[in-house]
Design a protein around this motif. Structure first.
Motif, short mmCIF file in Angstrom:
data_model
loop_
_atom_site.label_atom_id
_atom_site.label_comp_id
_atom_site.label_asym_id
_atom_site.label_seq_id
_atom_site.Cartn_x
_atom_site.Cartn_y
_atom_site.Cartn_z
N TRP A 76 -24.34 -41.47 47.37
CA TRP A 76 -24.47 -41.37 45.91
C TRP A 76 -23.24 -41.95 45.21
O TRP A 76 -23.36 -42.63 44.19
CB TRP A 76 -24.69 -39.91 45.50
CG TRP A 76 -26.09 -39.41 45.68
CD1 TRP A 76 -26.52 -38.44 46.53
CD2 TRP A 76 -27.25 -39.88 44.98
NE1 TRP A 76 -27.87 -38.26 46.41
CE2 TRP A 76 -28.35 -39.12 45.47
CE3 TRP A 76 -27.47 -40.84 44.00
CZ2 TRP A 76 -29.64 -39.32 45.00
CZ3 TRP A 76 -28.77 -41.04 43.54
CH2 TRP A 76 -29.83 -40.29 44.03
N LYS A 77 -22.07 -41.70 45.76
CA LYS A 77 -20.87 -42.27 45.16
C LYS A 77 -20.92 -43.79 45.20
O LYS A 77 -20.57 -44.48 44.22
CB LYS A 77 -19.62 -41.77 45.88
CG LYS A 77 -18.33 -42.33 45.26
CD LYS A 77 -17.09 -41.94 46.02
CE LYS A 77 -15.85 -42.57 45.36
NZ LYS A 77 -14.61 -42.28 46.11
N ALA A 85 -20.71 -40.04 39.61
CA ALA A 85 -19.39 -39.46 39.36
C ALA A 85 -19.28 -38.05 39.93
O ALA A 85 -18.18 -37.57 40.19
CB ALA A 85 -19.11 -39.42 37.86
N ARG A 86 -20.43 -37.39 40.12
CA ARG A 86 -20.44 -36.01 40.62
C ARG A 86 -21.74 -35.75 41.34
O ARG A 86 -22.78 -36.30 40.97
CB ARG A 86 -20.27 -35.00 39.47
CG ARG A 86 -20.36 -33.54 39.89
CD ARG A 86 -20.33 -32.59 38.71
NE ARG A 86 -19.06 -32.60 38.00
CZ ARG A 86 -18.75 -31.79 36.99
NH1 ARG A 86 -19.65 -30.90 36.56
NH2 ARG A 86 -17.58 -31.86 36.39
N ILE A 100 -17.73 -30.51 53.43
CA ILE A 100 -18.11 -31.69 52.64
C ILE A 100 -16.97 -32.08 51.71
O ILE A 100 -16.62 -33.26 51.57
CB ILE A 100 -19.40 -31.41 51.85
CG1 ILE A 100 -20.58 -31.27 52.82
CG2 ILE A 100 -19.67 -32.52 50.84
CD1 ILE A 100 -21.87 -30.83 52.15
N ARG A 101 -16.35 -31.05 51.08
CA ARG A 101 -15.24 -31.32 50.17
C ARG A 101 -14.11 -32.09 50.87
O ARG A 101 -13.52 -33.03 50.30
CB ARG A 101 -14.70 -29.99 49.62
CG ARG A 101 -13.40 -30.03 48.83
CD ARG A 101 -13.54 -30.64 47.46
NE ARG A 101 -13.75 -32.09 47.49
CZ ARG A 101 -14.18 -32.80 46.45
NH1 ARG A 101 -14.47 -32.21 45.31
NH2 ARG A 101 -14.33 -34.11 46.55
N SER A 102 -13.80 -31.72 52.10
CA SER A 102 -12.71 -32.37 52.82
C SER A 102 -13.06 -33.78 53.27
O SER A 102 -12.17 -34.57 53.61
CB SER A 102 -12.32 -31.52 54.04
OG SER A 102 -13.38 -31.49 54.99
N ALA A 103 -14.36 -34.11 53.23
CA ALA A 103 -14.80 -35.39 53.75
C ALA A 103 -15.13 -36.43 52.68
O ALA A 103 -15.39 -37.59 53.01
CB ALA A 103 -16.04 -35.19 54.63
N VAL A 104 -15.12 -36.03 51.41
CA VAL A 104 -15.51 -36.96 50.35
C VAL A 104 -14.50 -36.95 49.21
O VAL A 104 -13.75 -35.98 49.03
CB VAL A 104 -16.91 -36.62 49.79
CG1 VAL A 104 -17.95 -36.65 50.90
CG2 VAL A 104 -16.92 -35.26 49.09
N ASP A 105 -14.52 -38.01 48.42
CA ASP A 105 -13.63 -38.14 47.27
C ASP A 105 -14.48 -38.38 46.02
O ASP A 105 -14.62 -39.49 45.53
CB ASP A 105 -12.65 -39.30 47.49
CG ASP A 105 -11.67 -39.46 46.33
OD1 ASP A 105 -11.50 -38.48 45.59
OD2 ASP A 105 -11.12 -40.57 46.18
N ILE A 106 -15.08 -37.32 45.56
CA ILE A 106 -15.95 -37.37 44.38
C ILE A 106 -16.07 -35.93 43.88
O ILE A 106 -15.89 -34.98 44.65
CB ILE A 106 -17.34 -37.94 44.74
CG1 ILE A 106 -18.23 -38.07 43.49
CG2 ILE A 106 -18.02 -37.11 45.81
CD1 ILE A 106 -19.59 -38.72 43.77
N GLU A 107 -16.35 -35.74 42.60
CA GLU A 107 -16.51 -34.39 42.07
C GLU A 107 -17.73 -33.71 42.69
O GLU A 107 -18.77 -34.33 42.87
CB GLU A 107 -16.67 -34.43 40.55
CG GLU A 107 -15.41 -34.81 39.81
CD GLU A 107 -15.57 -34.67 38.30
OE1 GLU A 107 -16.61 -34.15 37.85
OE2 GLU A 107 -14.64 -35.08 37.58
#
Length: 408
Positions: free
Chosen positions: A133-134, A139-140, A155-162
Motif C-alpha cells: 500500500w505504501k 500515507a497510512r 508489523i510496526r517494526s517492519a514498515v515505515d508508514i503511519e
C-alpha cells in the motif's frame, strides 16, 4: 513519551453535532462520511455544505478531518466519484479513508495532493501488504481488527508508514467489516454502506424437511444470538497498545449517540494524557472504565488483541445494550453572573431528581435539579418535550457541550 510519539486519538462523527462533541471532549481528529461512497449509509452523514463547515470548525482548533470513501462500489456506483474527490480536495480535508483499489487509484490520479489512508475494510494483516500500500502511495494503513498486539508490534517494526488500529467500539462477525450475511439475507450490501446488522439477529437451527421446527443451538429454548459479538474495549490495555508504536487509536461509532462520542473520547483522552505525563507510573484510573460503562454498549471484550477469540467474546442470549446513565440534556450556554445554564433537553427531566454534570474540561459534579424555567423564564417542574430549551440553576460553573445525565 515525546509529543511526536503520542498516538493520535481518532473519534467518529456521524453528524456535525457529534463532530463538535468529539473535538470538545479531546479528539485529535475525526472521521466522517459524505452522502455517498461511505460504509454508513444510515449514519446521518454530511452534505457538502456540512463537510465544508466541519473542516473549517476543526482546522480553526488545530484538529484534523478524515473523510470515508471506503465502500466497495460497483461500476454503477462510481458516478460522481471524481467530482466528489475534487470537492474534498477543494475544502482541504486532511485525508481520505479508502478500501477499494479502484477508488484508491482514481483518488491518486484525480487528487494526488490528498493523503490516502487505507481502511480496515482492506483487511491488512501483514507487513508485506502494508509495504504494498505504501508503494502505491498510501500515507497510512488502518490495520485489520483480527490482529493481536504482538502482531501489530511486529508489523510496526517492519514498515515505515503511519499505522492505525481500533481500540474501542462494536465488532461484527466478518473479516474487518467485510460482511456477506447482510446482502445474502436481505439484499442490503454492507460493503456498499447498507448493513442490515444481520449478525445481531436471533438464530435457531431449522432442518430442511421440517419447516417451522426450530432446534435451539444452545440449551436456551428461545434460540441464540450466535453471531453477536461483544464490543471492543482496550482501555485497560492502553500501555501495551501504545507500546506497539501505532500512530493512531481509533474509536468506532459514527452511528452512536452524542453521549457515547463524548464519554468514550474523554476516557481515552484522559488516559492518553496521563500516560504521556508519567509513563513509568501509569495506571488505569477506575473512573475511566466506569465512564465507559455509563454509555450504551454491549459487554466488553479485548477482541483479538491478547489472544484468539473464544465463546466468551460472543453474546448468546440477547442483542440488547447496557448502560448505567441516561443522557438527559446538553448545555448550550452558561451565565456565570447568575449561575443559570441554557440546556437543550434530550430526555425527560424533572425538578427534584439528582443529575450529574459531565464536562469537556471542567470537573464534573452531581446536584439536585432545584430550579428550572422554560425558554421564556417561566418556572416549570418538568421538561417533557424533545429538545425543549430550558434554563437550569447550576451548583457549580459549567461549560458549553457539558452533558446532563442521571443514573439508570
Amino acid at each position: 513519551m515525546t509529543e511526536q510519539k503520542r498516538p493520535e486519538l481518532l473519534a467518529p462523527a456521524g453528524t456535525l453535532e457529534k463532530l463538535k462533541m468529539a473535538l470538545a471532549y479531546g479528539a485529535d481528529a475525526v472521521y466522517l462520511g459524505g452522502k455517498s461512497f461511505g460504509l454508513r449509509a444510515l449514519g446521518g452523514n454530511f452534505s457538502n455544505e456540512e463537510l465544508q463547515e466541519a473542516v473549517a470548525f476543526a482546522h480553526e482548533r488545530g484538529k484534523r478531518i478524515y473523510v470515508t470513501v471506503n465502500s466497495y462500489p460497483h461500476d454503477g456506483d462510481m458516478v460522481g466519484l471524481s467530482a466528489f474527490l475534487r470537492f474534498l480536495a477543494s475544502i482541504h480535508v486532511d485525508a481520505l479513508l479508502v478500501a477499494d483499489l479502484g477508488v484508491f487509484t482514481i483518488a491518486r490520479e484525480v487528487v494526488p495532493e490528498l493523503s490516502l489512508h487505507v481502511s480496515t475494510q482492506a483487511n491488512t494483516v501483514n507487513a508485506a501488504a502494508v509495504r504494498a500500500w505504501k508503494a502505491l502511495g498510501a500515507a497510512r494503513v488502518v490495520l485489520a481488527r483480527e490482529l493481536s498486539l504482538k502482531e501489530i508490534a511486529a508489523i510496526r517494526s517492519a514498515v515505515d508508514i503511519e499505522l492505525e488500529m481500533f481500540v474501542h467500539g462494536a465488532m461484527c462477525i466478518s473479516m474487518s467489516g467485510r460482511c456477506l450475511l447482510s446482502a445474502y439475507m436481505t439484499g442490503r450490501d454492507a460493503n456498499r454502506g447498507a448493513c442490515a446488522q444481520s449478525c445481531r439477529w436471533q438464530y435457531a437451527l431449522v432442518e430442511e424437511k421440517r419447516p417451522g421446527e426450530f432446534y435451539p443451538i444452545t440449551e436456551d429454548e428461545h434460540g441464540t444470538y450466535i453471531l453477536n459479538s461483544k464490543d471492543l474495549c482496550l482501555l485497560p490495555q492502553l500501555a501495551d497498545v501504545i507500546a506497539t508504536g501505532v500512530d493512531s487509536l481509533k474509536i468506532e461509532g459514527r452511528m452512536k449517540s452524542v453521549h457515547y462520542v463524548a464519554s468514550v473520547t474523554k476516557a481515552y483522552r484522559q488516559a492518553l494524557d496521563a500516560y504521556a505525563a508519567d509513563p513509568t507510573h501509569f495506571a488505569i484510573d477506575p473512573a475511566w472504565t466506569e465512564e465507559l460503562g455509563k454509555v450504551s454498549h454491549r459487554p466488553y471484550t479485548t477482541g483479538f488483541a491478547l489472544h484468539r477469540t473464544t465463546a466468551d467474546d460472543q453474546i448468546y442470549g440477547s442483542s440488547s445494550y447496557e448502560q448505567t446513565s441516561d443522557f438527559i440534556g446538553l448545555v448550550r450556554a452558561y451565565d456565570a453572573a447568575t449561575g443559570w445554564a441554557t440546556v437543550e433537553q434530550r430526555n425527560h427531566m424533572r425538578v427534584g431528581e439528582e443529575i450529574e454534570l459531565f464536562q469537556p474540561t471542567l470537573s464534573g459534579f452531581r446536584q439536585t435539579l432545584t430550579d428550572m424555567t422554560d425558554e421564556d423564564g417561566m418556572p416549570i417542574d418538568r421538561a417533557p418535550h424533545p429538545q425543549q430549551i430550558v434554563h437550569i440553576r447550576m451548583a457549580h460553573p459549567v461549560e458549553s457541550y457539558a452533558i446532563l445525565r442521571r443514573d439508570v
